[in-house]
Design an enzyme around this catalytic site. Structure first.
Site: not given
Length: 342
Positions: A40, A43
């Site tokens: 995450t 990203h």
């Protein structure tokens, strides 16, 4: 305090001075010691399509951490200064049907630490006491820093009975590696891990996988034959989010097989639903951890001798975050740790 901030709506992260978080009546203030870099976070750093929709800047990122309690709100009773803690990164509403029934991991109003609110890549982080996990037994700091993704692995791996079962794990990223260790520790007969990175497959072997397959060269069916399996795998753990991986998993499951899916696909894709129906295959989606049954299971697994040390392959001081993120993004190693005391 110093923190890693997504300051602008563009690729990159910035190490900045930001105010220390406020501590409410039911909150705990934690001095961060170590953090783990998650997909995450990658990203968010690259500012891909998901991040552009999910993130509002500026934001302190990060949700995998271990730290020491330095202060508590007036309503906090069972946590004290000096406690070593990790944090459950999903903050739930406490009021919906699932929360009231004790199924907090199914809350529809979940807010993610380091995604929907300021996170743990900082010298201090504040969390509701209900999201704080106190380590009551000794635990290595690097391992305690990755209790969040370890929980994903445990939640996925223990979704179905594993004793004497043949288990297929697609994706040898850090969570897939931890799931392999859990499956073996929990009594699986064979644990097979697939990937296309030889470096990660070697980590799978170190963690105890019975067979690690480079599926760019060897098929899962070949792996079955090597192990002498006649009817396919009993349990599948899909950790990659790769369409081909799930299709191959479905094709190699026994009748009545069970698949737990943690890998998050980037887009929709077709699968052989006729095979799923006629083979009576169970598919179960997994997101996060069961609060807090998974956390108890993690602690007990470590007490029982589960070794996650091979999964951690990179350690950096937080000021070297650029090198740490490059390491984590390479796709060839395991978990990367940032030390906030360095």
């Amino acid at each position: 305090m110093k923190a890693l901030v997504k300051e602008k709506a563009e690729p990159g992260l910035w190490l900045m001075d930001v105010p220390e978080p406020a501590v409410g009546p039911g909150d705990v203030l934690i001095k961060v010691l170590r953090t783990g870099i998650c997909g995450t976070d990658l990203h968010i750093r690259s500012w891909d399509g998901w991040a552009q929709q999910a993130i509002r800047t500026p934001l302190v990122i990060g949700h995998e951490f271990v730290g020491e309690v330095v202060d508590t709100g007036r309503d906090v009773a069972d946590i004290k200064a000096g406690d070593l803690v990790s944090g459950e990164g999903h903050l739930v509403c406490g009021k919906c049907r699932n929360c009231l029934a004790g199924r907090r991991h199914l809350c529809r109003a979940t807010v993610g630490l380091g995604v929907g609110r300021d996170g743990a890549f900082a010298e201090y982080v504040a969390l509701p006491a209900s999201n704080v996990w106190v380590h009551r037994v000794p635990v290595d700091l690097d391992v305690a820093a990755i209790f969040d993704p370890f929980g994903n692995a445990v939640h996925t791996a223990l979704s179905f009975p594993l004793v004497n079962e043949d288990v297929l794990i697609t994706g040898a990223g850090p969570i897939g590696l931890m799931a392999a260790a859990v499956a073996k520790h929990a009594g699986a007969r064979h644990v097979v891990v697939t990937d296309v990175s030889e470096e990660r497959l070697e980590l799978a072997r170190k963690i105890g996988a019975h067979l690690a397959l480079d599926v760019s060269r060897t098929s899962i069916a070949d792996g079955q034959r090597e192990l002498g399996l006649r009817e396919g795998f009993d349990v599948g753990l899909e950790m990659s989010g790769n369409p081909a991986a799930l299709r191959e998993m479905i094709a190699n499951m026994t009748h009545g097989g069970k698949i737990a899916m943690l890998g998050l696909p980037a887009e929709e894709f077709p699968v052989d639903w006729s095979r799923i129906v006629t083979s009576m295959i169970t598919l179960k989606g997994i997101y996060g951890r069961e609060m807090y049954e998974t956390w108890y299971a993690m602690t007990v697994l470590l007490e029982g001798g589960l070794d996650l040390a091979p999964v951690i392959t990179g350690r950096y001081g937080y000021r070297d975050f650029e090198a740490a993120f490059a390491d984590a993004a390479s796709g060839t190693g395991g978990k990367v740790i940032l030390d906030w005391t360095a």
